[in-house]
Design an enzyme around this catalytic site. Structure first.
Site, PDB file in Angstrom:
ATOM      1  N   TYR A  33      64.746  65.283  91.054  1.00 34.89           N
ATOM      2  CA  TYR A  33      64.381  63.986  91.632  1.00 34.89           C
ATOM      3  C   TYR A  33      65.654  63.239  91.996  1.00 34.89           C
ATOM      4  CZ  TYR A  33      62.334  59.373  92.325  1.00 34.89           C
ATOM      5  OH  TYR A  33      61.940  58.163  92.871  1.00 34.89           O
ATOM      6  N   ASP A  52      74.039  64.552  90.818  1.00 41.05           N
ATOM      7  CA  ASP A  52      73.268  63.321  90.703  1.00 41.05           C
ATOM      8  C   ASP A  52      73.232  62.940  89.221  1.00 41.05           C
ATOM      9  OD1 ASP A  52      71.521  61.229  90.655  1.00 41.05           O
ATOM     10  OD2 ASP A  52      69.953  62.203  91.840  1.00 41.05           O
ATOM     11  N   LYS A 112      71.237  53.442  87.199  1.00 39.85           N
ATOM     12  CA  LYS A 112      70.766  53.144  85.844  1.00 39.85           C
ATOM     13  C   LYS A 112      71.831  52.479  84.941  1.00 39.85           C
ATOM     14  CE  LYS A 112      66.800  55.882  86.578  1.00 39.85           C
ATOM     15  NZ  LYS A 112      66.510  57.173  87.148  1.00 39.85           N
TER      16      LYS A 112
HETATM   17  C1  LIG Z   1      66.152  57.333  88.737  1.00 42.97           C
HETATM   18  C2  LIG Z   1      66.803  58.390  89.528  1.00 42.97           C
HETATM   19  C3  LIG Z   1      67.107  58.232  90.894  1.00 42.97           C
HETATM   20  C4  LIG Z   1      66.625  57.040  91.671  1.00 42.97           C
HETATM   21  O1  LIG Z   1      67.182  55.851  91.235  1.00 42.97           O
HETATM   22  P1  LIG Z   1      66.429  54.477  91.601  1.00 42.97           P
HETATM   23  O2  LIG Z   1      67.352  53.428  91.069  1.00 42.97           O
HETATM   24  O3  LIG Z   1      65.106  54.526  90.931  1.00 42.97           O
HETATM   25  O4  LIG Z   1      66.311  54.427  93.080  1.00 42.97           O
HETATM   26  C5  LIG Z   1      67.842  59.214  91.518  1.00 42.97           C
HETATM   27  N1  LIG Z   1      68.245  60.311  90.862  1.00 42.97           N
HETATM   28  C6  LIG Z   1      67.963  60.509  89.565  1.00 42.97           C
HETATM   29  C7  LIG Z   1      68.468  61.735  88.887  1.00 42.97           C
HETATM   30  C8  LIG Z   1      67.215  59.571  88.867  1.00 42.97           C
HETATM   31  O5  LIG Z   1      66.896  59.787  87.584  1.00 42.97           O
END
Ligand SMILES: *Cc1c(COP(=O)(O)O)cnc(C)c1O
Length: 446
Positions: free
Chosen positions: A143, A235, A264
Site C-alpha cells: 500500500y 516506502d 506518519k
Molecule cells: C499510510 C501509508 C501511506 C499513505 O499515507 P497517507 O498519509 O495515509 O496518505 C503510504 N504508504 C504506506 C506504507 C503507508 O502505510
C-alpha cells in the site's frame, strides 16, 4: 457497555459523510465505528465515556501515544500561536530536514509534503523523470496511499486499476509482483528492465498483515535496480522512525535506497509526508530541478514542530526500548495463547508492531525461530502457511476477525486494528499493565 453515542453519531455521519467516515478503513468495525472523544497515553475514551486500551494508535503516527510530552506540547502551542503558517519558509523546516538527513543513512536531502500519499505520488513522478521511463514495479498487497500509480491489482502481465476512476491506460505502467519472490523480481527485469523507472516497496509489508522480508530479498531488489538503471524507492511511511529506531528500516536491514518516502511519525500526529534521498535525485524537484512539486501547506510549521520535537524526544529518551520491549511481550504472549487456543493462527510483527493473522495453517504452532513474530524463514516448519506476501492475508478468517473477534475485544475494553489487514502499534504511552490486560482479553475473545 453503552455505545449509544457512537451509534447515533454514526447515524448522523451517514447522512453527510460517504460511508460515515473520512477514510475507508474507519468504517470497517462491526456493526459501527467507535467515535473517539479523547486520548490519554495508550488509551482512548469514546463518545459514551468508555475507556479502551488503544492499539490503533492513529494508524501509526503516534509513537509517543496520545499524551504529547511537554517539549512537544510547548513547540506545537507556540508555532500555532505564531502564525500558524506563512506560505514562506521558516527555520523549523530546516531543522527538521537536518534531523532526518543526520539520522537516516540514505537521506541527504528531503522535501516535506502533507501526506504519505503525496509523498509516493511525487516519488513516482521523480523516478519517472530522472530515468526517462514510465514503469513502476510494486508489490501485490503493498500500500502506497490513495494514488493512481499504485492503486493497481492483478499481476505484471495484466495490471488493472483497483478502483473505478483510474484509466486502464494508467495502470499499464504499474507492474505488480509478489513480495518475497526473487524469481519474479528477476523475471520482471528480464522482461521490462529497460522500461522500469523504479521498484517501490515497503521494507516490511505493513498494510496487509505484517510480512517480513526474507533474508536477501531487498538485496536482490537493490542489485536488480542498480543493474538496470532503475531506482529503489523504500516506502517507509509506516516503518520510518518505528522499525530500526532513528535509522529506520533501511538502517536495520542495511539497504541503501535511492529514494525514501516518509509520513506518519515524522509529523508527530499532524498531517505529513516527505520524499528523501540522494541529492542527485531530490534536487531534481522544482525549483532546483524541473520536476514539478509544490504544496500550500508543505512544511507546515506546527507539523514540523510536532514532528521534530517527537524525534528529538525519541533520540533523548528510552522510547524505542520501551515500545520494542512491549511489542516483544505482546508477540510472545500471543504466541503462547494461540499455541493453546488457535494453533493455526500466526503472530507477526517486529519492534513496536504486532498482529495476529487468522491463518488456517495445518502445521504445528509457531516455534523457533518465529515464535516472537514470523520471520519468513524458509527453514521453519510453518514456512508456506504463514503469509509470505500481503495478499496471503485475504485467505485468512477475515469474517471471524471482523464479526466475532474484534467486537469481542471491544467488549473487553481493547481496541485493535479496524480490519484484519492493518497493523497494531505500540506507543510510549502504553504500559505493561496494558499488555497484560490485552493478552487476557485475547484469551477470552479468541
Ligand atoms: C499510510 C501509508 C501511506 C499513505 O499515507 P497517507 O498519509 O495515509 O496518505 C503510504 N504508504 C504506506 C506504507 C503507508 O502505510
Amino acid at each position: 457497555m453503552s455505545r449509544d453515542a457512537s451509534r447515533s453519531l454514526y447515524d448522523r455521519a451517514l447522512s453527510v459523510l460517504p460511508g460515515g467516515v473520512n477514510s475507508s478503513v474507519r468504517a470497517a468495525p462491526q456493526p459501527y465505528p467507535t467515535f473517539v472523544e479523547r486520548g490519554e497515553g495508550g488509551h482512548v475514551v469514546d463518545a459514551d465515556g468508555n475507556r479502551y486500551v488503544d492499539w490503533v494508535n492513529g494508524l501509526g503516527p503516534l509513537l509517543l501515544g496520545h499524551d504529547t510530552p511537554e517539549p512537544i506540547e510547548a513547540a506545537v502551542q507556540s508555532h500555532a500561536a505564531e502564525g500558524p503558517m506563512y506560505g514562506m519558509p521558516s527555520e523549523i523546516e530546516v531543522e527538521h530536514a537536518e534531523f532526518v538527513c543526520r539520522h537516516v543513512p540514505s537521506v541527504e536531502m528531503i522535501r516535506f509534503v502533507n501526506s504519505g500519499t503525496e509523498a509516493t505520488v511525487s516519488a513516482c513522478r521523480l523516478a519517472r523523470a530522472v530515468t526517462g521511463r514510465d514503469k513502476i514495479v510494486v508489490m501485490q498487497g503493498g500500500y502506497h496511499g490513495a494514488q493512481e500509480s499504485t492503486l493497481v491489482e492483478g499481476d505484471a502481465d495484466h495490471p488493472r486499476p483497483s478502483s473505478p476512476g483510474i484509466p486502464a491506460s494508467f495502470s499499464k505502467h504499474t507492474l505488480p509482483v509478489p513480495f518475497n519472490d526473487e524469481a519474479a523480481a528477476h523475471e520482471i527485469f528480464e522482461a521490462h528492465g529497460d522500461d522500469i523507472a523504479a521498484v517501490l516497496v515497503e521494507p516490511i509489508q505493513a498494510n496487509m498483515g505484517i510480512v517480513a522480508p526474507e533474508d536477501g530479498y531487498h538485496e536482490t531488489l537493490r542489485d536488480l535496480t542498480d543493474d538496470h538503471g532503475a531506482l529503489l524507492i523504500f516506502d517507509e511511511v509506516i516503518t520510518g522512525f518505528r522499525v530500526g529506531g532513528l535509522r529506520c528500516a533501511q538502517g536495520e536491514f542495511g539497504i541503501d535506497p535511492d529514494i525514501t518516502t516518509f509520513g506518519k511519525i515524522i509529523g508527530g500526529g499532524f498531517p505529513v509526508g516527505a520524499i528523501g534521498g540522494k541529492t542527485e535525485y531530490i534536487e531534481e524537484f522544482t525549483p532546483s530541478g524541473e520536476v514539478f512539486q509544490a504544496g500550500t501547506f508543505s512544511g507546515h510549521p506546527v507539523t514540523m514542530a510536532a514532528g521534530l520535537e517527537t524525534l528529538r524526544f525519541c533520540a533523548e529518551e528510552d522510547v524505542y526500548d520501551h515500545v520494542d520491549d512491549l511489542g516483544r511481550q505482546l508477540r510472545a504472549g500471543l504466541a503462547e495463547i494461540v499455541a493453546d487456543q488457535a494453533p493455526g493462527y500466526t503472530v507477526v510483527g517486529r519492534d513496536s508492531m504486532f498482529k495476529l493473522v487468522f491463518t488456517r495453517a495445518e502445521t504445528p504452532p509457531q516455534s523457533d525461530p518465529c515464535e516472537a513474530g514470523c520471520r519468513q524463514d524458509p527453514a521453519c516448519d510453518r514456512y508456506g502457511d504463514c503469509p509470505t506476501e500481503g495478499t496471503d492475508v485475504t485467505g485468512a478468517e477475515t469474517d471471524r476477525y471482523a464479526r466475532l473477534f474484534r467486537p469481542g475485544l471491544l467488549e473487553e475494553g481493547v481496541l485493535v486494528s479496524q480490519n484484519q489487514f492493518e497493523s497494531n502499534f505500540v506507543s510510549y504511552g502504553h504500559t505493561e499493565e496494558d499488555v497484560e490486560r490485552t493478552l487476557e482479553a485475547y484469551k477470552r475473545a479468541l
